[in-house]
Design an enzyme around this catalytic site. Structure first.
Site, PDB file in Angstrom:
ATOM      1  N   ASP A   1      68.888  46.613  66.866  1.00  0.00           N
ATOM      2  CA  ASP A   1      68.655  47.256  68.262  1.00  0.00           C
ATOM      3  C   ASP A   1      70.123  46.981  68.962  1.00  0.00           C
ATOM      4  OD1 ASP A   1      67.250  48.013  70.426  1.00  0.00           O
ATOM      5  OD2 ASP A   1      66.427  46.054  71.007  1.00  0.00           O
TER       6      ASP A   1
ATOM      7  N   HIS B   1      74.020  55.756  67.512  1.00  0.00           N
ATOM      8  CA  HIS B   1      72.793  55.636  66.386  1.00  0.00           C
ATOM      9  C   HIS B   1      73.938  55.761  64.895  1.00  0.00           C
ATOM     10  CE1 HIS B   1      69.668  55.216  68.568  1.00  0.00           C
ATOM     11  NE2 HIS B   1      69.515  56.349  69.151  1.00  0.00           N
TER      12      HIS B   1
ATOM     13  N   ASN C   1      58.806  54.825  68.751  1.00  0.00           N
ATOM     14  CA  ASN C   1      60.275  55.490  69.110  1.00  0.00           C
ATOM     15  C   ASN C   1      59.896  57.065  69.245  1.00  0.00           C
ATOM     16  OD1 ASN C   1      62.061  53.250  67.192  1.00  0.00           O
ATOM     17  ND2 ASN C   1      61.840  53.211  69.348  1.00  0.00           N
TER      18      ASN C   1
ATOM     19  N   GLU D   1      61.572  32.473  60.566  1.00  0.00           N
ATOM     20  CA  GLU D   1      62.422  31.832  61.583  1.00  0.00           C
ATOM     21  C   GLU D   1      63.093  33.072  62.147  1.00  0.00           C
ATOM     22  OE1 GLU D   1      62.960  28.707  62.304  1.00  0.00           O
ATOM     23  OE2 GLU D   1      61.685  28.224  60.725  1.00  0.00           O
TER      24      GLU D   1
END
Ligand code: IPE
Ligand code: IPE
Ligand code: MG
Length: 251
Positions: free
Chosen positions: A22, A39, A70, A209
């Site tokens: 991200d 991108h 998206n 995690e």
């Protein structure tokens, strides 16, 4: 080129790392560039991430490339993202193959452009027998959509008489999601400072995690990956049991 990359796996390396890539848009904005430039810069980090994973002894690397939500972005951005995926597969597939990487694609295959669908299939077919890192590209992927598709396929198996409804258990569901046969992620990394899952691997990340990093995806280099792995190695995973004695408070 050597068929297998050298591994310098530390003892507590995660087996499966999943990354929410991200921050491409913010990276571009900060430079006064269009989001697409972010991108493009982001896709350049993918090979490096795969190599770092191989060196660290990680067997499975999942990258969230395009979510089922998206599609809500402006048409031009969606079309640029599709173009970048085409470019990535065309340019990098041969190299990934030569590095013994096995490519798998997660996500819904319906309603995607036929040439993209063909490219994704080609990537999987060509690399199917490779024995190095498994690179899973989550494309047109949403965990809720995945769970709906899994539920449908379980119901179809029950209706066809192949599966006893009373025998459905957690393993049944795991066998019907897109990651069937792949161990759950030990570590989920999200770049860009956001601290949410955004519909990623809801079933599989039950005991993962999480490492949230401020760095934007186009800046996620080898060192940033190693920082996340170091953070993972300090975690005490309990799976509902009591803490391991050497890490207990006060020990
Ligand atoms: C991640 O970067 C790439 C995709 C979601 C396809 P973003 O495009 O979400 O970048 P930000 O979050 O707007 O900075
Ligand atoms: C998640 O990022 C999807 C990918 C990285 C492909 P988004 O940028 O789409 O997530 P939100 O909208 O910030 O939750
Ligand atoms: Mg984003």
């Amino acid at each position: 080129m050597a068929k297998t990359m050298r591994s310098t796996a530390p003892l507590n390396a995660p087996r499966h790392v999943a990354i929410i890539m991200d921050g491409n848009g913010r990276w571009a904005n900060a430079r006064g560039m269009p989001r697409t430039a972010g991108h493009r810069a982001g896709v350049e980090r993918v090979r490096e991430a795969v190599r770092t994973a191989a060196e660290a002894g990680i067997q499975y690397l999942t990258l969230f490339a395009f979510s089922s939500e998206n599609w809500n972005r402006p048409k031009e951005e969606v079309s640029d993202l599709m173009g970048i995926l085409r470019f990535f597969i065309r340019r990098d597939l041969a190299e990934l193959h030569s590095e013994n990487v096995r490519v798998k694609v997660l996500g819904c295959r319906q309603n995607i452009e036929p040439d993209i669908s063909a490219l994704l299939m080609e990537a999987e077919d060509r690399t199917r027998d490779n024995t190095g890192v498994t690179l899973m590209i989550a494309f047109n992927y949403g965990a809720r959509d995945e769970l709906v598709r899994a539920t449908r396929s379980i119901v179809a198996a029950v209706t066809a008489g192949h599966l006893d409804a009373a025998a459905i258990d957690e393993a049944t569901l795991s066998a019907h999601v897109d990651t069937a046969g792949i161990p759950d992620p030990d570590l989920v990394i999200r770049t860009s400072g956001e601290q949410r899952l955004s519909n990623f691997l809801l079933w599989q990340a039950a005991y993962s995690e999480f490492v949230f990093m401020p760095c934007l995806w186009p800046d996620f280099d080898r060192a940033a990956f190693h920082d996340a792995l170091a953070e993972f190695s300090r975690r005490d995973r309990r799976f509902g049991a009591v803490p391991t004695p050497n890490l207990a408070v006060g020990s």
